[in-house]
Design an enzyme around this catalytic site. Sequence first.
Site, short mmCIF file in Angstrom:
data_model
loop_
_atom_site.label_atom_id
_atom_site.label_comp_id
_atom_site.label_asym_id
_atom_site.label_seq_id
_atom_site.Cartn_x
_atom_site.Cartn_y
_atom_site.Cartn_z
N HIS A 90 -7.41 -8.22 -3.82
CA HIS A 90 -8.92 -7.44 -3.42
C HIS A 90 -8.61 -5.87 -3.77
O HIS A 90 -7.58 -5.51 -3.68
CB HIS A 90 -9.42 -7.82 -2.20
CG HIS A 90 -8.37 -7.17 -1.16
ND1 HIS A 90 -7.26 -8.24 -0.53
CD2 HIS A 90 -8.32 -6.30 -0.49
CE1 HIS A 90 -6.72 -7.46 0.29
NE2 HIS A 90 -7.14 -6.42 0.32
N HIS A 97 -10.34 -2.56 -1.65
CA HIS A 97 -11.15 -2.16 -0.50
C HIS A 97 -12.23 -1.04 -1.05
O HIS A 97 -11.86 -0.27 -1.68
CB HIS A 97 -10.28 -1.64 0.53
CG HIS A 97 -9.34 -2.40 1.17
ND1 HIS A 97 -9.58 -2.98 2.45
CD2 HIS A 97 -8.24 -2.87 1.10
CE1 HIS A 97 -8.37 -3.68 2.80
NE2 HIS A 97 -7.57 -3.71 1.82
N TYR A 105 -1.16 -10.66 -1.65
CA TYR A 105 0.15 -9.90 -1.11
C TYR A 105 0.25 -10.35 0.56
O TYR A 105 -0.88 -10.86 0.95
CB TYR A 105 0.09 -8.44 -1.13
CG TYR A 105 -1.18 -7.82 -0.27
CD1 TYR A 105 -1.17 -7.61 1.06
CD2 TYR A 105 -2.36 -7.63 -1.10
CE1 TYR A 105 -2.08 -6.98 1.59
CE2 TYR A 105 -3.37 -6.92 -0.26
CZ TYR A 105 -3.21 -6.53 0.92
OH TYR A 105 -4.27 -6.41 1.70
N TYR A 165 0.93 -1.36 -0.11
CA TYR A 165 -0.04 -0.13 -0.09
C TYR A 165 0.97 1.33 -0.08
O TYR A 165 2.00 1.16 0.27
CB TYR A 165 -0.76 0.04 1.38
CG TYR A 165 -1.94 -0.99 0.94
CD1 TYR A 165 -3.21 -0.80 0.72
CD2 TYR A 165 -1.78 -2.23 1.33
CE1 TYR A 165 -4.19 -1.49 0.52
CE2 TYR A 165 -2.90 -3.16 0.97
CZ TYR A 165 -4.21 -2.89 0.70
OH TYR A 165 -5.22 -3.56 0.58
N ARG A 186 -2.84 -12.62 1.43
CA ARG A 186 -4.32 -12.11 1.59
C ARG A 186 -4.68 -12.37 -0.15
O ARG A 186 -3.77 -11.92 -0.93
CB ARG A 186 -4.38 -10.77 1.89
CG ARG A 186 -4.45 -10.39 3.25
CD ARG A 186 -5.45 -9.72 3.78
NE ARG A 186 -6.60 -10.20 3.76
CZ ARG A 186 -7.71 -9.49 3.31
NH1 ARG A 186 -7.73 -8.18 3.51
NH2 ARG A 186 -9.02 -10.15 3.31
C1 BEZ Z 1 -5.59 -5.43 4.08
O1 BEZ Z 1 -5.13 -4.28 3.61
O2 BEZ Z 1 -6.35 -5.94 3.23
C2 BEZ Z 1 -5.32 -6.00 5.34
C3 BEZ Z 1 -3.96 -6.12 5.53
C4 BEZ Z 1 -3.71 -6.84 6.96
C5 BEZ Z 1 -4.80 -7.25 7.71
C6 BEZ Z 1 -5.95 -7.10 7.34
C7 BEZ Z 1 -6.21 -6.39 6.18
FE FE Z 2 -5.88 -5.06 1.28
#
Ligand code: BEZ
Ligand code: FE
Length: 300
Positions: free
Chosen positions: A217, A219, A193, A157, A214
């Site tokens: 996606h 957000h 990531y 990010y 993860r």
């Molecule tokens: C996220 O940005 O998607 C995320 C990253 C770490 C923990 C939970 C969500």
């Molecule tokens: Fe995320």
Amino acid sequence: MTTFDDHALTAEVLQAFAATPNPRLKYLLQETITTLHDLVRRTGLTFEEWNEAIDFLTRTGQTCTPLRQEFILLSDVLGISMLVDAVNHREREGATETTVLGPFYVGDHRQTPHGSDISKGIDGAPMVVESRVTDLAGKPIAGAEVDVWHADDDGFYDSQKPEYATTGPSLRARFVTDDDGRFSFRTILPCSYPIPTDGPVGDLIRASARHPMRPAHVHFLVKAAGFEPLITHVFLEGDEYLRSDAVFGVKDELVAKVEAQDTPTLPNGERVDGPWHRMTYHFQMKPGSGAVPKPLMAAE
Ligand code: BEZ
Ligand code: FE
């Protein structure tokens, strides 16, 4: 208490908090104390383990900065964040499902015109997001504020990078829906990531032989007067981590087919070299109200 008895100790501690004037705080304190005391008794917690837990929590706090929230990350990998989400959103009544906010909502979102490219200067396969916000009956919600944010092609990010303080936000914006409830933007295709693993939460992940990934996606945080704020993600169908998200955030309804397109122009007429992708998603808002999460940057 003169003759020590560990159950009597729990009762004495509960009694010490019994005059807490706020009834909800009193209840939460009582439940927390009871549960933690039970845990110590059940496990026969050793001094070494107690010290290690204190050290872990101390390092978790020390890892937090105005742009990094290691406690949220800890809550996420323990499944607490998704559990809080679940108990607060039991009945969706057809509204879009919710998921974790995550630690990268920094609240520095600039209102951006529809169709803008939020990925300027960032490498990656082009992706166009076309979306609509409606109520449960499908009636468009005009003027809804939609914050979007996602990671780059390397899985980072903007707020994780040292240059964030000088370059400002990227892959992050706010759109306001038009009269038909629509908004759209250009970005890059997100990839799966790892959550940050260079802090105590990473130590925990390694100690438990878990992977930190993860699934890819984007957000979304949607706010509209008269509706519950919607905190969610749209996941990309086919990602290899959809069934083992490190923070347990995937719900089937949030997985979208993001198809490759081979026309030489984007919907706005812009020419592109090579294929691009299209993500479409319809957000349905639940009537009501609710607290909007406090952005990280605004935390006292
Ligand atoms: C996220 O940005 O998607 C995320 C990253 C770490 C923990 C939970 C969500
Ligand atoms: Fe995320």
